[in-house]
Design an enzyme around this catalytic site. Structure first.
Site, PDB file in Angstrom:
ATOM      1  N   HIS A  52       0.851  -1.209   0.000  1.00  0.00           N
ATOM      2  CA  HIS A  52       0.000   0.000   0.000  1.00  0.00           C
ATOM      3  C   HIS A  52       0.875   1.243   0.000  1.00  0.00           C
ATOM      4  O   HIS A  52       2.096   1.154   0.120  1.00  0.00           O
ATOM      5  CB  HIS A  52      -0.999  -0.018   1.157  1.00  0.00           C
ATOM      6  CG  HIS A  52      -0.406   0.128   2.521  1.00  0.00           C
ATOM      7  ND1 HIS A  52       0.398  -0.820   3.104  1.00  0.00           N
ATOM      8  CD2 HIS A  52      -0.513   1.122   3.444  1.00  0.00           C
ATOM      9  CE1 HIS A  52       0.763  -0.416   4.307  1.00  0.00           C
ATOM     10  NE2 HIS A  52       0.239   0.758   4.543  1.00  0.00           N
ATOM     11  N   HIS A  54       1.505   3.942   1.864  1.00  0.00           N
ATOM     12  CA  HIS A  54       2.086   4.730   2.965  1.00  0.00           C
ATOM     13  C   HIS A  54       3.615   4.791   2.876  1.00  0.00           C
ATOM     14  O   HIS A  54       4.263   3.812   2.499  1.00  0.00           O
ATOM     15  CB  HIS A  54       1.653   4.151   4.312  1.00  0.00           C
ATOM     16  CG  HIS A  54       0.217   4.462   4.637  1.00  0.00           C
ATOM     17  ND1 HIS A  54      -0.523   3.722   5.536  1.00  0.00           N
ATOM     18  CD2 HIS A  54      -0.604   5.432   4.175  1.00  0.00           C
ATOM     19  CE1 HIS A  54      -1.743   4.239   5.615  1.00  0.00           C
ATOM     20  NE2 HIS A  54      -1.816   5.276   4.793  1.00  0.00           N
ATOM     21  N   ASP A  56       6.042   4.654   4.957  1.00  0.00           N
ATOM     22  CA  ASP A  56       6.878   3.675   5.669  1.00  0.00           C
ATOM     23  C   ASP A  56       6.923   2.331   4.942  1.00  0.00           C
ATOM     24  O   ASP A  56       7.656   1.433   5.336  1.00  0.00           O
ATOM     25  CB  ASP A  56       6.431   3.509   7.137  1.00  0.00           C
ATOM     26  CG  ASP A  56       5.011   2.993   7.297  1.00  0.00           C
ATOM     27  OD1 ASP A  56       4.109   3.480   6.581  1.00  0.00           O
ATOM     28  OD2 ASP A  56       4.786   2.107   8.151  1.00  0.00           O
ATOM     29  N   HIS A  57       6.177   2.220   3.848  1.00  0.00           N
ATOM     30  CA  HIS A  57       6.181   0.995   3.034  1.00  0.00           C
ATOM     31  C   HIS A  57       6.764   1.231   1.643  1.00  0.00           C
ATOM     32  O   HIS A  57       7.057   0.274   0.924  1.00  0.00           O
ATOM     33  CB  HIS A  57       4.756   0.440   2.911  1.00  0.00           C
ATOM     34  CG  HIS A  57       4.172   0.088   4.245  1.00  0.00           C
ATOM     35  ND1 HIS A  57       3.985  -1.203   4.667  1.00  0.00           N
ATOM     36  CD2 HIS A  57       3.790   0.876   5.276  1.00  0.00           C
ATOM     37  CE1 HIS A  57       3.493  -1.206   5.900  1.00  0.00           C
ATOM     38  NE2 HIS A  57       3.359   0.055   6.287  1.00  0.00           N
ATOM     39  N   HIS A 108      -7.408  -0.591   5.664  1.00  0.00           N
ATOM     40  CA  HIS A 108      -6.375   0.336   6.153  1.00  0.00           C
ATOM     41  C   HIS A 108      -6.195   1.452   5.128  1.00  0.00           C
ATOM     42  O   HIS A 108      -6.253   2.633   5.457  1.00  0.00           O
ATOM     43  CB  HIS A 108      -5.089  -0.440   6.375  1.00  0.00           C
ATOM     44  CG  HIS A 108      -3.912   0.382   6.797  1.00  0.00           C
ATOM     45  ND1 HIS A 108      -3.843   1.018   8.012  1.00  0.00           N
ATOM     46  CD2 HIS A 108      -2.752   0.671   6.157  1.00  0.00           C
ATOM     47  CE1 HIS A 108      -2.690   1.668   8.097  1.00  0.00           C
ATOM     48  NE2 HIS A 108      -2.005   1.477   6.987  1.00  0.00           N
ATOM     49  N   ASP A 132      -0.222  -3.655   6.312  1.00  0.00           N
ATOM     50  CA  ASP A 132      -0.860  -3.135   7.527  1.00  0.00           C
ATOM     51  C   ASP A 132      -2.325  -3.559   7.622  1.00  0.00           C
ATOM     52  O   ASP A 132      -3.157  -2.838   8.189  1.00  0.00           O
ATOM     53  CB  ASP A 132      -0.782  -1.599   7.555  1.00  0.00           C
ATOM     54  CG  ASP A 132       0.628  -1.092   7.813  1.00  0.00           C
ATOM     55  OD1 ASP A 132       1.531  -1.907   8.084  1.00  0.00           O
ATOM     56  OD2 ASP A 132       0.821   0.141   7.732  1.00  0.00           O
ATOM     57  N   HIS A 170       4.500  -4.503  10.947  1.00  0.00           N
ATOM     58  CA  HIS A 170       4.856  -3.785  12.182  1.00  0.00           C
ATOM     59  C   HIS A 170       4.941  -4.722  13.377  1.00  0.00           C
ATOM     60  O   HIS A 170       4.157  -5.671  13.483  1.00  0.00           O
ATOM     61  CB  HIS A 170       3.832  -2.689  12.513  1.00  0.00           C
ATOM     62  CG  HIS A 170       3.843  -1.527  11.568  1.00  0.00           C
ATOM     63  ND1 HIS A 170       4.646  -0.418  11.756  1.00  0.00           N
ATOM     64  CD2 HIS A 170       3.164  -1.311  10.419  1.00  0.00           C
ATOM     65  CE1 HIS A 170       4.438   0.444  10.762  1.00  0.00           C
ATOM     66  NE2 HIS A 170       3.545  -0.074   9.935  1.00  0.00           N
TER      67      HIS A 170
HETATM   68 FE    FE Z   1       2.769   0.924   8.095  1.00  0.00          FE
HETATM   69 ZN    ZN Z   2       0.143   1.775   6.503  1.00  0.00          ZN
END
Ligand code: FE
Ligand code: ZN
Length: 258
Positions: A52, A54, A56-57, A108, A132, A170
């Site tokens: 996805h 975001h 952090d990915h 999410h 996530d 995570h």
């Molecule tokens: Fe994340």
């Molecule tokens: Zn995420």
């Protein structure tokens, strides 16, 4: 094949899957973390999978593609910068000689996908990269999707074989399990799993991958129709409504839980 969790940022795992000296990485939020692991383990990066949009990915995607010139795959319906081959429900992607199935798992984010590798001919258990969507003992926050969508996504993942390794993005397990225990104080499998995970964290080990079989026993978000979970929900809400509404109440309870 070898599955390696690379810790990044506060609590992310970037997942490396390797076969001999070949590797793929899932959700590379940080290119440096990936490059250090590749050189330490003398691996060649062959593909990047994204679940996805975001940061952090996806933060390391452009740099890794530029350096390694490898293909990258990601969700059809999300805005992500980079040269992505776009995938959606029912499509397949072959990496390291193994074919992953793609599931749409909105909730999410609206276009979130997951990658599932059925048991291999070499006898390895199935493997799920779920970003996530599903966490050990929990699930992702509903940033873009509805409770009904997330419930349907988790229901789909819960039908995978019990032995499926669940590579979540995570390390939220212990805090998720504190909430799970508040929801199901009498769940003995949960109590045993909490002790198991506390021991892993004390030893500096990841609690992941989990398995679908474990999650079905301990994760309240896969258990929102269980009578034990319904009873707890009725102690915080006068009525539960339909399954999606009960799930929404559970998710909101977790958001408030300290
Ligand atoms: Fe994340
Ligand atoms: Zn995420």
């Amino acid at each position: 094949m070898n599955l390696i969790a690379l810790p990044a940022f506060e609590d992310n795992y970037l997942w490396l899957l390797t076969h001999q000296q070949r590797a793929i990485v899932v959700d590379p939020g940080d290119a440096t973390v990936v490059n250090q692991a590749l050189s330490r383990l003398n691996l060649r990066l062959e593909a990047i999978l994204i679940t996805h949009h975001h940061p952090d990915h996806t933060g390391g995607l452009m740099a890794l593609q530029k350096q390694h010139g490898c293909p990258a795959y990601g969700p059809q319906r999300e805005a992500i910068e980079g040269q992505l081959r776009r995938l959606e429900q029912g499509e397949e992607v072959t990496v390291l000689g193994h074919t992953f199935e793609v599931f749409d798992v909105p909730g999410h984010t609206a276009g979130h996908i997951a990658y599932f590798l059925p048991a291999t001919t070499a006898g390895e258990s199935p493997l799920l990269f779920c970003g996530d969507t599903l966490f050990s003992g929990g699930c992702g926050r509903l940033f873009e999707g509805t409770a009904a969508q997330m419930l349907a996504s988790l229901d789909k993942l819960a039908t995978l074989p019990d032995a499926t390794r669940v590579a979540c993005a995570h390390e939220y397990t212990l805090s998720n399990l504190r909430f799970a225990k508040a929801v199901e104080p009498d769940n003995l499998a949960l109590q045993r799993y909490i002790e198991h995970c506390q021991a892993l964290r004390s030893a500096g080990q990841p609690t992941l991958p989990s398995t679908i079989g474990v999650e079905r026993q301990i994760n309240p978000f896969l258990r929102s129709r269980e009578s034990s979970v319904r009873r707890s929900l009725l102690s915080i809400a006068p009525s539960l409504g339909d399954d999606a509404n009960a799930f929404a109440l559970l998710r909101e309870w977790k958001n408030r839980f300290k």
